[in-house]
Design a protein around this motif. Sequence first.
Motif, PDB file in Angstrom:
ATOM      1  N   UNK A 199       0.851  -1.187   0.000  1.00 38.06           N
ATOM      2  CA  UNK A 199       0.000   0.000   0.000  1.00 38.06           C
ATOM      3  C   UNK A 199       0.886   1.235   0.000  1.00 38.06           C
ATOM      4  N   UNK A 200       0.593   2.164  -0.886  1.00 42.32           N
ATOM      5  CA  UNK A 200       1.449   3.339  -1.080  1.00 42.32           C
ATOM      6  C   UNK A 200       0.609   4.616  -1.196  1.00 42.32           C
ATOM      7  N   UNK A 201       1.294   5.746  -1.020  1.00 46.59           N
ATOM      8  CA  UNK A 201       0.736   7.052  -1.347  1.00 46.59           C
ATOM      9  C   UNK A 201      -0.474   7.528  -0.585  1.00 46.59           C
ATOM     10  N   UNK A 202      -0.670   7.171   0.716  1.00 52.83           N
ATOM     11  CA  UNK A 202      -1.850   7.682   1.415  1.00 52.83           C
ATOM     12  C   UNK A 202      -1.816   9.201   1.536  1.00 52.83           C
ATOM     13  N   UNK A 203      -2.941   9.832   1.209  1.00 53.16           N
ATOM     14  CA  UNK A 203      -3.025  11.293   1.284  1.00 53.16           C
ATOM     15  C   UNK A 203      -4.480  11.706   1.388  1.00 53.16           C
ATOM     16  N   UNK A 204      -4.768  12.679   2.239  1.00 50.40           N
ATOM     17  CA  UNK A 204      -6.127  13.166   2.417  1.00 50.40           C
ATOM     18  C   UNK A 204      -6.428  14.324   1.473  1.00 50.40           C
ATOM     19  N   UNK A 205      -7.674  14.377   1.017  1.00 49.95           N
ATOM     20  CA  UNK A 205      -8.154  15.530   0.261  1.00 49.95           C
ATOM     21  C   UNK A 205      -8.146  16.750   1.173  1.00 49.95           C
TER      22      UNK A 205
END
Length: 385
Positions: free
Chosen positions: A347-353
């Motif tokens: 799992x990669x690149x978690x980011x919130x709007x």
Amino acid sequence: MERRHFLRASVLGAGTIAFSGSLWQGAALAAPAQNAPGPYGALQAADANGIHLPAGFTSRVIARSGQAVPGTSYTWHNAPDGGACFADGSGWIYVSNSEINPGGGASAIRFDAGGNVTSAYRILSGTRTNCAGGKTPWNTWLSCEEVSRGFVYETYPFGGAAVQRPALGRFKHEAAAADPVRRVVYLTEDETDGRFYRFVPTTWGDLSSGTLQVLMAGSATSGSFTWADVPDPDGSPTATRSQVPGSKSFNGGEGCHYADGTVWFTTKGDNRVWQVGLTSGTYELAYDDSLVSPGTPPLTGVDNVTGSSSGDLFVAEDGGNMEICLITPDDKISPFLRINGQSASEITGPAFSPAGDRLYFSSQRGTSGSSSGGITYCVTGPFRS
């Protein structure tokens, strides 16, 4: 272990790494984090995308490697990795690296106020193994090459040609996190004896020149630290991590996240999350899988990390059982989501709007286990603020 007070806050403001929303303060809390029920409750049965989520949350597929991003003619890149969101008027942009060599680079997807895709496009090409990176307060994305003597590239999600930034050092880069208070950029190094760095620009907002420094500390898992200049950021003939005697070694630096006077970073070689108190000048463990109780540690394969407006940390797994785990400001850890049937991925690149109600992330190799099988998702739901 010494007990201290920490504030955690998210970077969700439009085009800034200033502080937003509510701040949570840990009241003399012990680290590292321990098992506890999650704030959103138990994970439910897998949805149609094979994702287990808490009640009230839903997932959707945003893009697949090798296929046109729905609603556009742009082909999504292979092996999607580190990512970030940028406010764009009433909408936003999600950027994502490509961890392939040769090719690499980064792409972006633009969304309207309703979260609908309006366009997708390339922002960096012709680089190598672009793994993680970091967002800057001036709305650029630092895309990091995870190769020996790799570069950091400053890219422009809103338009403009990417620029190589050698002043940030040449080493096996992983992630970056900007600190607008101290006006520095923190950097992780993905080596078994990697270091933790900061770059001090000559002029804040201009990464063309400045001083690369390395964290100095003892061998313990907590204590005080200082910074020392790296004599030769070019890293040749002597690697940057070997230039300063007494610099602290970390086993496989991965994700990095800054909020309100603290920077967190992860090390995959020992499944740890470190927290560095920048005001106190001290560091300690926020998580160590060998110190979790009761029961088995929920988080292994520790990798990318981001934060929400509530101060929760969301840590993604490279392997493990394909979870994103949540560490609360009171040092409790639990699974937030789990992906089924993708054990050969990460799992990669978690980011919130910008509004904090959507979490973007990718499964780098998807169900196929190949870099051409990457899938980028969005989870929507009642994230606490």
